[in-house]
Scaffold this active site. Structure first.
Site, PDB file in Angstrom:
ATOM      1  N   GLY A  14       0.807  -1.219   0.000  1.00 10.77           N
ATOM      2  CA  GLY A  14       0.000   0.000   0.000  1.00 10.77           C
ATOM      3  C   GLY A  14       0.836   1.264   0.000  1.00 10.77           C
ATOM      4  O   GLY A  14       0.550   2.219   0.715  1.00 10.77           O
ATOM      5  N   THR A  16       2.682   4.183  -2.830  1.00 16.20           N
ATOM      6  CA  THR A  16       2.117   4.932  -3.956  1.00 16.20           C
ATOM      7  C   THR A  16       1.641   3.972  -5.050  1.00 16.20           C
ATOM      8  O   THR A  16       0.564   4.160  -5.634  1.00 16.20           O
ATOM      9  CB  THR A  16       3.175   5.907  -4.515  1.00 16.20           C
ATOM     10  N   ALA A  17       2.425   2.916  -5.324  1.00 17.87           N
ATOM     11  CA  ALA A  17       2.052   1.991  -6.398  1.00 17.87           C
ATOM     12  C   ALA A  17       0.745   1.263  -6.063  1.00 17.87           C
ATOM     13  O   ALA A  17      -0.185   1.206  -6.879  1.00 17.87           O
ATOM     14  CB  ALA A  17       3.174   0.984  -6.639  1.00 17.87           C
ATOM     15  N   ILE A  43       5.604  -2.494   8.455  1.00 13.72           N
ATOM     16  CA  ILE A  43       6.678  -2.365   7.456  1.00 13.72           C
ATOM     17  C   ILE A  43       6.715  -0.938   6.914  1.00 13.72           C
ATOM     18  O   ILE A  43       7.774  -0.357   6.740  1.00 13.72           O
ATOM     19  CB  ILE A  43       6.485  -3.392   6.306  1.00 13.72           C
ATOM     20  N   ILE A  46       8.096   3.436   1.469  1.00 13.65           N
ATOM     21  CA  ILE A  46       9.448   4.001   1.288  1.00 13.65           C
ATOM     22  C   ILE A  46       9.507   5.478   1.693  1.00 13.65           C
ATOM     23  O   ILE A  46      10.547   5.978   2.094  1.00 13.65           O
ATOM     24  CB  ILE A  46       9.949   3.764  -0.152  1.00 13.65           C
ATOM     25  N   VAL A  48       9.583   8.242   0.095  1.00 12.86           N
ATOM     26  CA  VAL A  48      10.101   9.249  -0.834  1.00 12.86           C
ATOM     27  C   VAL A  48       9.306   9.105  -2.134  1.00 12.86           C
ATOM     28  O   VAL A  48       8.436   8.254  -2.238  1.00 12.86           O
ATOM     29  CB  VAL A  48      11.618   9.086  -1.101  1.00 12.86           C
ATOM     30  N   LYS A  79       5.165  22.310 -10.120  1.00 19.16           N
ATOM     31  CA  LYS A  79       6.522  22.057 -10.649  1.00 19.16           C
ATOM     32  C   LYS A  79       6.545  22.337 -12.148  1.00 19.16           C
ATOM     33  O   LYS A  79       5.714  21.798 -12.881  1.00 19.16           O
ATOM     34  CB  LYS A  79       6.911  20.597 -10.370  1.00 19.16           C
ATOM     35  N   LEU A 328       8.261  -0.015  -7.385  1.00 17.03           N
ATOM     36  CA  LEU A 328       9.634  -0.438  -7.128  1.00 17.03           C
ATOM     37  C   LEU A 328       9.817  -1.940  -7.316  1.00 17.03           C
ATOM     38  O   LEU A 328      10.916  -2.399  -7.611  1.00 17.03           O
ATOM     39  CB  LEU A 328      10.035  -0.026  -5.703  1.00 17.03           C
ATOM     40  N   ILE A 341       6.798   7.568 -10.549  1.00 17.33           N
ATOM     41  CA  ILE A 341       5.342   7.649 -10.354  1.00 17.33           C
ATOM     42  C   ILE A 341       4.660   7.635 -11.724  1.00 17.33           C
ATOM     43  O   ILE A 341       3.633   6.977 -11.918  1.00 17.33           O
ATOM     44  CB  ILE A 341       4.957   8.880  -9.512  1.00 17.33           C
TER      45      ILE A 341
HETATM   46  P1  FAD Z   1       6.755   1.185  -1.181  1.00 20.52           P
HETATM   47  O1  FAD Z   1       6.443   2.589  -0.904  1.00 20.52           O
HETATM   48  O2  FAD Z   1       8.014   0.622  -0.590  1.00 20.52           O
HETATM   49  O3  FAD Z   1       5.518   0.319  -0.689  1.00 20.52           O
HETATM   50  C1  FAD Z   1       5.626  -1.064  -0.454  1.00 20.52           C
HETATM   51  C2  FAD Z   1       4.375  -1.539   0.268  1.00 20.52           C
HETATM   52  O4  FAD Z   1       4.435  -2.942   0.408  1.00 20.52           O
HETATM   53  C3  FAD Z   1       4.205  -0.952   1.656  1.00 20.52           C
HETATM   54  O5  FAD Z   1       2.855  -0.668   1.889  1.00 20.52           O
HETATM   55  C4  FAD Z   1       4.654  -2.102   2.547  1.00 20.52           C
HETATM   56  O6  FAD Z   1       4.061  -2.054   3.827  1.00 20.52           O
HETATM   57  C5  FAD Z   1       4.133  -3.278   1.745  1.00 20.52           C
HETATM   58  N1  FAD Z   1       4.789  -4.550   2.068  1.00 20.52           N
HETATM   59  C6  FAD Z   1       6.054  -4.946   1.817  1.00 20.52           C
HETATM   60  N2  FAD Z   1       6.265  -6.180   2.303  1.00 20.52           N
HETATM   61  C7  FAD Z   1       5.094  -6.571   2.859  1.00 20.52           C
HETATM   62  C8  FAD Z   1       4.669  -7.736   3.552  1.00 20.52           C
HETATM   63  N3  FAD Z   1       5.503  -8.764   3.780  1.00 20.52           N
HETATM   64  N4  FAD Z   1       3.421  -7.788   4.001  1.00 20.52           N
HETATM   65  C9  FAD Z   1       2.548  -6.762   3.816  1.00 20.52           C
HETATM   66  N5  FAD Z   1       2.890  -5.632   3.178  1.00 20.52           N
HETATM   67  C10 FAD Z   1       4.152  -5.542   2.711  1.00 20.52           C
HETATM   68  N6  FAD Z   1       9.571   8.587  -7.833  1.00 20.52           N
HETATM   69  C11 FAD Z   1       9.108   9.694  -8.441  1.00 20.52           C
HETATM   70  O7  FAD Z   1       8.218   9.614  -9.292  1.00 20.52           O
HETATM   71  N7  FAD Z   1       9.618  10.920  -8.102  1.00 20.52           N
HETATM   72  C12 FAD Z   1      10.631  11.057  -7.218  1.00 20.52           C
HETATM   73  O8  FAD Z   1      11.042  12.183  -6.931  1.00 20.52           O
HETATM   74  C13 FAD Z   1      11.175   9.897  -6.634  1.00 20.52           C
HETATM   75  N8  FAD Z   1      12.203   9.966  -5.749  1.00 20.52           N
HETATM   76  C14 FAD Z   1      12.730   8.811  -5.246  1.00 20.52           C
HETATM   77  C15 FAD Z   1      13.878   8.852  -4.452  1.00 20.52           C
HETATM   78  C16 FAD Z   1      14.457   7.679  -3.998  1.00 20.52           C
HETATM   79  C17 FAD Z   1      15.725   7.728  -3.182  1.00 20.52           C
HETATM   80  C18 FAD Z   1      13.871   6.437  -4.288  1.00 20.52           C
HETATM   81  C19 FAD Z   1      14.462   5.153  -3.784  1.00 20.52           C
HETATM   82  C20 FAD Z   1      12.715   6.386  -5.044  1.00 20.52           C
HETATM   83  C21 FAD Z   1      12.160   7.556  -5.553  1.00 20.52           C
HETATM   84  N9  FAD Z   1      11.034   7.517  -6.367  1.00 20.52           N
HETATM   85  C22 FAD Z   1      10.583   8.649  -6.966  1.00 20.52           C
HETATM   86  C23 FAD Z   1      10.314   6.267  -6.584  1.00 20.52           C
HETATM   87  C24 FAD Z   1       9.068   6.253  -5.690  1.00 20.52           C
HETATM   88  O9  FAD Z   1       9.453   6.411  -4.354  1.00 20.52           O
HETATM   89  C25 FAD Z   1       8.297   4.947  -5.862  1.00 20.52           C
HETATM   90  O10 FAD Z   1       8.119   4.654  -7.219  1.00 20.52           O
HETATM   91  C26 FAD Z   1       6.945   5.048  -5.214  1.00 20.52           C
HETATM   92  O11 FAD Z   1       7.030   5.526  -3.924  1.00 20.52           O
HETATM   93  C27 FAD Z   1       6.261   3.704  -5.223  1.00 20.52           C
HETATM   94  O12 FAD Z   1       6.789   2.857  -4.246  1.00 20.52           O
HETATM   95  P2  FAD Z   1       6.086   1.456  -4.027  1.00 20.52           P
HETATM   96  O13 FAD Z   1       4.664   1.684  -3.721  1.00 20.52           O
HETATM   97  O14 FAD Z   1       6.437   0.593  -5.180  1.00 20.52           O
HETATM   98  O15 FAD Z   1       6.867   0.865  -2.753  1.00 20.52           O
END
Ligand code: FAD
Length: 495
Positions: A14, A16-17, A43, A46, A48, A79, A328, A341
């Site tokens: 849960g 952004t993705a 957990i 991330i 950011v 922006k 990610l 994003i």
């Molecule tokens: P996450 O935010 O990591 O979410 C993962 C989810 O999975 C969480 O809800 C977690 O609780 C859940 N989860 C994991 N394991 C389990 C489990 N075992 N059981 C239950 N739940 C679990 N993107 C941009 O577009 N612009 C930016 O400026 C930008 N800056 C960034 C800077 C950095 C340093 C990094 C690393 C990334 C950046 N990104 C940026 C990318 C952006 O952060 C991600 O694409 C975005 O936040 C999506 O993340 P996510 O949802 O894939 O992962």
């Protein structure tokens, strides 16, 4: 039987993705699907990912999001582009804006006319002919019903996930809180059958969307899909992130300031500033990266900087069996051009367009994987461009960037611009000609040749045309309010 094979969609994660997928699927296809999202507060996310690109606006309108509601709820700012400091040489500055450069013709893009002017000794900077770029430089912003300005947002990632969650739940998404302990698969096909939580709860599904971030719990830890590492081209592999109090008006651009082993970002929001320092651990120790960030940020840090490690690269397949990875979990290009994003949004859009209602057809899956890969490679090349064109040799990191072997696709593209000033946007590519041109010129490529169309203009006409464009833009910018003033008014709570 209504013939629909895939109905139960389970989203793991849960961030952004996860919540973007949930919000879009429930809004657009909710009547046909039963959607559950599993996330773990323990957990967390991330935290950011706060700088976006203009495609975000089209996606928001697909979700029926009201801009002012969204901006208030997520403390967003506007922006207009990214300012790059110290990238080609220390002391250099250029702005990659979201705007259009001058006026192009069907035969030759505007920069060819500008190059002709430069050859004749006038013309100034290419950025003089871009409205968004001049507005950003002046710290100005305005939008309204008939406004043509092209912009994106800086947003608070945590508040954004919360905002999307509320919309998704209102549209029928069921949220399950808990840690996924195990992923159950069919013994014969390897298809995922259910998520088994630590609590013992079983969440069954037909289609699983892996949004578990870098853990990639389903697509990698379970299905072992494989990862193509692009670390030899994009060598940064870690970032320290910290938020600070605002110390001045919010500017309408992200800043990307190069340092000896990577770069640092600054993202102004309404209520605070997001900062981070991206670095290559082969060229800088963790403690030095953290110290550099703390030394260079403006404003009081709101917590101790957090270290995030990553590997730039792509999942070999983002769709494998009945699992699709988003965010990610699907791969990662470092955040220099804030594309992640966008890539989530485009992937969710593609999923809605090719939703496997009738089951998992290999041709459908192959097509999805192929489109995703082409798109990511385009973004990869664009980001590498910023590094490989550097003239810096003040550190081992920059020396490596200057001399590294490049993807063939990028070698050809740079040569084309260097020799003939030709830039292009291939189909399925994200970045427009004007983006490539701004970065290639900003990184100091001086094209040896260009289109001679402008030579057909009578003497003085080119000077007059460019002068008119420039005056029109500076006049329009002069009438705009400051970004900070506009933002405050625009986001003031309705009485
Ligand atoms: P996450 O935010 O990591 O979410 C993962 C989810 O999975 C969480 O809800 C977690 O609780 C859940 N989860 C994991 N394991 C389990 C489990 N075992 N059981 C239950 N739940 C679990 N993107 C941009 O577009 N612009 C930016 O400026 C930008 N800056 C960034 C800077 C950095 C340093 C990094 C690393 C990334 C950046 N990104 C940026 C990318 C952006 O952060 C991600 O694409 C975005 O936040 C999506 O993340 P996510 O949802 O894939 O992962």
């Amino acid at each position: 039987m209504d013939g629909q094979v895939v109905r139960k969609v389970v989203i793991a994660g849960g961030g952004t993705a996860g919540w973007l997928a949930a919000a879009a699927l429930s809004k657009q296809l909710g009547g046909l699907l039963d959607i559950t999202l599993v996330e773990s507060d323990e957990i967390g996310t991330i935290g950011v990912g706060e700088s976006t690109i203009p495609t975000v606006r089209a996606f928001h309108s697909l979700l029926g999001i009201d801009e002012q509601d969204f901006m208030r709820a997520t403390q967003s700012s506007f922006k207009l582009g990214i300012v790059f400091d110290d990238w080609s040489r220390v002391g250099d500055h250029y702005l990659h804006s979201f705007g259009v450069l001058g006026k192009s013709t069907w035969m030759a893009d505007f920069h060819h006319f500008w190059l002709q002017a430069r050859a004749e000794g006038f013309g100034g900077e290419i950025g003089d002919y871009c409205f968004e770029l001049q507005a950003a430089k002046a710290g100005k912003f305005a939008t309204g019903e008939n406004s043509q300005i092209n912009y994106a947002y800086h947003l608070d990632a945590t508040l954004y996930a919360r905002f999307l969650r509320a919309r998704s739940e209102a549209d029928g998404v069921k949220r399950v809180e808990g840690k996924i302990a195990r992923v159950a698969q069919d013994a014969e096909t390897g298809f995922i059958q259910s998520l088994v939580l630590e609590s013992g709860q079983i969440v069954p599904g037909d289609l699983f969307i892996d949004c578990t971030g870098f853990r990639a719990l389903l697509i990698e830890q379970t299905l072992q899909t494989g990862y193509e590492d692009w670390g030899h081209w994009l060598t940064t592999n870690g970032a320290y992130a910290v938020q600070t109090e605002s110390v001045g008006p919010a500017v309408p651009y992200t800043r990307a300031i190069a340092h000896q082993a990577g770069w640092r970002w600054r993202i102004p929001l309404q209520h605070r500033v997001g900062n981070g320092l991206v670095f290559s651990s082969d060229h800088m120790a963790d403690e030095d990266a953290k110290a550099l960030l703390l030394d260079q940020i403006e404003g009081e840090p709101l917590f101790d900087p957090r270290l995030i490690r990553y590997r730039t690269g792509a999942r070999r397949k983002v769709w494998n069996r009945n699992c699709i990875a988003l965010g990610l979990a699907s791969g990662f290009i470092e955040p220099l051009e804030s594309t992640s994003i966008h890539l989530i949004m485009i992937a969710v859009t593609r999923l809605m367009q090719s939703f496997p209602f009738n089951g998992f057809d290999e041709a459908l899956i192959d097509r999805y994987n192929q489109l995703s890969r082409t798109e990511l490679e385009g973004v990869r090349d664009f980001v590498i461009l910023h590094y490989c064109l550097t003239e810096r040799d003040d550190s081992a990191f920059w020396q490596r960037c200057r001399t590294m072997e490049l993807p063939e696709s990028l070698v050809r593209r740079i040569a084309l611009f260097r020799e003939n000033a030709q830039a292009y946007q291939a189909s399925d590519e994200l970045f427009r000609v004007d983006s490539w041109v701004q970065v290639m010129l900003g990184q100091r490529i001086e094209p040896r040749g260009y289109h001679h169309l402008a030579r057909l203009m009578p003497p003085g006409q080119l000077r007059q045309a460019l002068g008119d464009l420039k005056t029109g833009i500076s006049g329009a910018v002069a009438k705009m309010p400051s970004h900070q003033d506009f933002l405050q008014r625009y986001c003031a709570t309705a009485a």
